[in-house]
Design a protein around this motif. Structure first.
Motif, mmCIF file in Angstrom:
data_model
loop_
_atom_site.group_PDB
_atom_site.id
_atom_site.type_symbol
_atom_site.label_atom_id
_atom_site.label_comp_id
_atom_site.label_asym_id
_atom_site.label_seq_id
_atom_site.Cartn_x
_atom_site.Cartn_y
_atom_site.Cartn_z
ATOM 1 N N LEU A 257 0.703 -1.023 -0.062
ATOM 2 C CA LEU A 257 0.029 -0.198 0.090
ATOM 3 C C LEU A 257 0.997 1.281 0.058
ATOM 4 O O LEU A 257 0.807 1.984 0.847
ATOM 5 N N PRO A 258 1.439 1.432 -1.238
ATOM 6 C CA PRO A 258 2.604 2.826 -1.178
ATOM 7 C C PRO A 258 1.693 4.016 -0.722
ATOM 8 O O PRO A 258 2.611 4.930 -0.678
ATOM 9 N N ARG A 259 0.566 4.043 -1.405
ATOM 10 C CA ARG A 259 -0.130 5.460 -1.067
ATOM 11 C C ARG A 259 -0.111 5.756 0.020
ATOM 12 O O ARG A 259 -0.084 7.075 0.294
ATOM 13 N N VAL A 260 -0.406 4.915 1.115
ATOM 14 C CA VAL A 260 -0.754 5.335 2.642
ATOM 15 C C VAL A 260 0.808 5.932 2.932
ATOM 16 O O VAL A 260 0.945 6.904 3.782
ATOM 17 N N ARG A 261 1.775 5.308 2.642
ATOM 18 C CA ARG A 261 3.217 5.622 3.015
ATOM 19 C C ARG A 261 3.531 6.960 2.571
ATOM 20 O O ARG A 261 4.272 7.859 3.175
ATOM 21 N N ASP A 262 3.121 7.155 1.181
ATOM 22 C CA ASP A 262 3.411 8.699 0.464
ATOM 23 C C ASP A 262 2.832 9.534 1.204
ATOM 24 O O ASP A 262 3.324 10.798 1.600
ATOM 25 N N LEU A 263 1.485 9.444 1.703
ATOM 26 C CA LEU A 263 0.741 10.258 2.466
ATOM 27 C C LEU A 263 1.276 10.584 3.829
ATOM 28 O O LEU A 263 1.392 11.882 4.335
ATOM 29 N N GLY A 264 2.109 9.815 4.501
ATOM 30 C CA GLY A 264 3.063 10.161 5.445
ATOM 31 C C GLY A 264 4.348 10.345 5.356
ATOM 32 O O GLY A 264 5.205 10.305 6.359
ATOM 33 N N GLU A 265 4.902 10.764 4.168
ATOM 34 C CA GLU A 265 6.252 11.056 3.771
ATOM 35 C C GLU A 265 7.157 10.137 4.195
ATOM 36 O O GLU A 265 8.038 10.496 4.965
ATOM 37 N N GLY A 266 6.714 8.862 4.103
ATOM 38 C CA GLY A 266 7.777 7.845 4.384
ATOM 39 C C GLY A 266 7.090 6.845 5.540
ATOM 40 O O GLY A 266 7.786 5.715 5.937
ATOM 41 N N SER A 267 6.338 7.552 6.432
ATOM 42 C CA SER A 267 5.665 6.775 7.491
ATOM 43 C C SER A 267 4.285 6.346 7.134
ATOM 44 O O SER A 267 3.363 7.137 6.911
ATOM 45 N N TYR A 268 4.171 4.833 7.211
ATOM 46 C CA TYR A 268 2.888 4.361 7.186
ATOM 47 C C TYR A 268 2.116 4.840 8.310
ATOM 48 O O TYR A 268 0.873 4.846 7.990
ATOM 49 N N LEU A 269 2.436 4.895 9.415
ATOM 50 C CA LEU A 269 1.715 5.344 10.552
ATOM 51 C C LEU A 269 1.212 6.581 10.601
ATOM 52 O O LEU A 269 0.031 6.881 10.485
ATOM 53 N N ALA A 270 1.998 7.614 9.993
ATOM 54 C CA ALA A 270 1.598 8.892 9.872
ATOM 55 C C ALA A 270 0.375 9.029 8.522
ATOM 56 O O ALA A 270 -0.325 9.737 8.646
ATOM 57 N N GLY A 271 0.749 8.059 7.580
ATOM 58 C CA GLY A 271 -0.239 8.273 6.607
ATOM 59 C C GLY A 271 -1.514 7.867 6.810
ATOM 60 O O GLY A 271 -2.575 8.405 6.624
ATOM 61 N N MET A 272 -1.701 6.860 7.855
ATOM 62 C CA MET A 272 -3.014 6.293 8.576
ATOM 63 C C MET A 272 -3.449 7.187 9.261
ATOM 64 O O MET A 272 -4.743 7.415 8.937
ATOM 65 N N GLU A 273 -2.655 8.136 10.095
ATOM 66 C CA GLU A 273 -3.395 9.074 10.865
ATOM 67 C C GLU A 273 -3.821 10.173 10.255
ATOM 68 O O GLU A 273 -4.967 10.608 10.260
ATOM 69 N N ARG A 274 -3.277 10.545 8.991
ATOM 70 C CA ARG A 274 -3.806 11.442 7.947
ATOM 71 C C ARG A 274 -5.066 11.027 7.509
ATOM 72 O O ARG A 274 -6.038 11.982 7.186
ATOM 73 N N LEU A 275 -5.228 9.794 7.009
ATOM 74 C CA LEU A 275 -6.625 9.368 6.604
ATOM 75 C C LEU A 275 -7.626 9.404 7.484
ATOM 76 O O LEU A 275 -8.516 9.659 7.167
ATOM 77 N N LEU A 276 -7.352 9.108 8.656
ATOM 78 C CA LEU A 276 -8.357 8.952 9.762
ATOM 79 C C LEU A 276 -8.781 10.362 9.953
ATOM 80 O O LEU A 276 -9.847 10.626 10.060
ATOM 81 N N ALA A 277 -7.602 11.212 10.363
ATOM 82 C CA ALA A 277 -8.326 12.554 10.555
ATOM 83 C C ALA A 277 -8.949 13.462 9.510
ATOM 84 O O ALA A 277 -10.001 13.916 9.721
ATOM 85 N N THR A 278 -8.722 13.037 8.115
ATOM 86 C CA THR A 278 -9.529 13.461 7.134
ATOM 87 C C THR A 278 -10.916 12.744 7.023
ATOM 88 O O THR A 278 -11.743 13.612 6.808
ATOM 89 N N CYS A 279 -10.956 11.338 7.470
ATOM 90 C CA CYS A 279 -12.422 10.824 7.571
ATOM 91 C C CYS A 279 -13.271 11.606 8.648
ATOM 92 O O CYS A 279 -14.314 11.967 8.388
ATOM 93 N N ALA A 280 -12.625 11.996 9.786
ATOM 94 C CA ALA A 280 -13.152 12.694 10.746
ATOM 95 C C ALA A 280 -13.574 13.955 10.432
ATOM 96 O O ALA A 280 -14.736 14.549 10.551
ATOM 97 N N GLU A 281 -12.736 14.998 9.520
ATOM 98 C CA GLU A 281 -13.145 16.022 9.228
ATOM 99 C C GLU A 281 -14.603 16.340 8.249
ATOM 100 O O GLU A 281 -15.431 16.923 8.681
#
Length: 362
Positions: A81-105
């Motif tokens: 799932l490279p797109r998630v890592r891209d969203l976290g600028e190399g961090s899969y955890l950070a990418g997931m956190e961004r996805l979750l925060a966007t869902c909440a928004e």
């Protein structure tokens, strides 16, 4: 109010129905009442707020519910799932956190996830459960640790991750994860057709997880005895081995407002084998009892008897390729059956008022 919708998978930004906004219009034109978008990054790889605002506003205008999915939570497969890592600028955890925060928004607080993925390999290797670089027990430990790392952002945002009853994990294991991490941040996305793949009797498995089911990806399962053991095929709701009145009654007792999302399938019926005579396969299911396995064989035998009478599809028909348009045919057949069942359940009198249209979208 219980509503019926469809799971949507985007490939390179489009679905069977078209691009994202057109997909919403086509879903509404079919008389369906919502969508579960498999993963947010499929429709918005950069999480573009302008586009997501348009998407959310159109769903409101069309009176469609929206449930969103995010990345998977097995650290041993995040490279897929490279797109998630891209969203976290190399961090899969950070990418997931961004996805979750966007869902909440956008108010998409019941989110889909899974702990593995289908692999086009023979034998038992089609799931992550039997990968040989990491034992399943080690994967479960890593999954649990990763979920604990996500728990703070889940609590901060009010988002819940709903783990799918996917083809690699059992309901026993899902419940252990929920108990460890917390049912305030974890729930279950029920795909009943996957339960027999892990040798679970649907009735018993659904009873175990019903209090935690927050989202669904509904379809039925056909079972057939084979030289390897058993084969599971996906079937439209009402044509397989599920007792839908009992399933819906149980689910809606625990969650009266549950959206009933269908996961349609097109060209194939997705045969998956249970290698019941393989010692490795059997050892890989420590919660499985001989009694449960016997019940699955009985369900298969009953399905085969129906096929012999001409009341359902034979194994040759189940294995035959289908035309692309069969995805919509499958979807409408499921929706028709679910509505018919809901109409007979007193506890679900307040179902959506939409009527399904005839045929397929233009």
């Amino acid at each position: 109010m219980t509503r019926i919708g469809t799971d949507i998978k985007f490939v390179e930004g489009v679905t069977h129905f078209g691009e994202p906004l057109e997909t919403l219009r086509e879903v509404a034109a079919l008389g369906l009442e919502g969508v579960n978008v498999r993963t947010l990054d499929e429709i918005a790889p950069t999480l573009d707020r302008a586009f997501l605002t348009d998407f959310a506003q159109l769903a409101v205008e069309l009176d469609l519910y929206v449930e969103m999915g995010v990345g998977k939570v097995n650290p041993f497969m995040t490279a897929e799932l490279p797109r998630v890592r891209d969203l976290g600028e190399g961090s899969y955890l950070a990418g997931m956190e961004r996805l979750l925060a966007t869902c909440a928004e956008f108010g998409w607080t019941e989110t889909w996830t899974a702990v593995g993925g289908y692999k086009p390999h023979p034998g038992i290797f089609f799931t992550d459960r039997f990968r040989t670089d990491a034992a399943w027990e080690d994967q479960l430990v890593a999954i649990e640790r990763f979920l604990h790392r996500l728990a703070p952002v889940l609590r901060d945002t009010g988002v819940r991750l709903n783990l799918e009853t996917h083809e690699e994990i059992t309901t026993f294991e899902l419940l252990r994860l929920i108990e460890s991490v917390g049912d305030d941040v974890l729930g279950v996305c029920l795909d009943p057709a996957n339960l027999p793949v892990r040798a679970e009797v649907p009735r018993d498995a659904i009873a175990r997880i019903a209090p935690y089911v927050r989202t669904t990806q509904l379809r039925d399962a056909a079972l057939w005895r084979t030289p390897a053991g058993l084969s599971r095929f996906i079937a439209p709701c009402g044509e397989g081995v599920m007792d839908w009145p009992a399933v819906l009654d149980l689910l809606l007792q625990h969650n009266p407002g549950l959206n009933l999302t269908i996961e349609p399938i097109g060209r194939v019926r997705a045969e998956m084998a249970l290698h019941t005579s393989d010692p490795t396969w059997r050892a890989g299911h420590p919660d499985l009892t001989d009694a449960a396995l016997g019940e699955l064989y009985a369900l298969a035998q009953a399905y085969e008897a129906r096929a012999e009478r001409g009341d359902t599809e034979t194994i040759a028909q189940l294995r035959a390729p289908r035309p692309d348009t069969d995805l919509v045919t499958f979807l409408l057949a499921c929706a028709d059956h679910l509505r018919a069942v809901l109409a007979q359940l007193p506890a679900t009198a307040a179902v959506g008022s939409s009527e399904l249209t005839e045929g397929v979208p233009a």
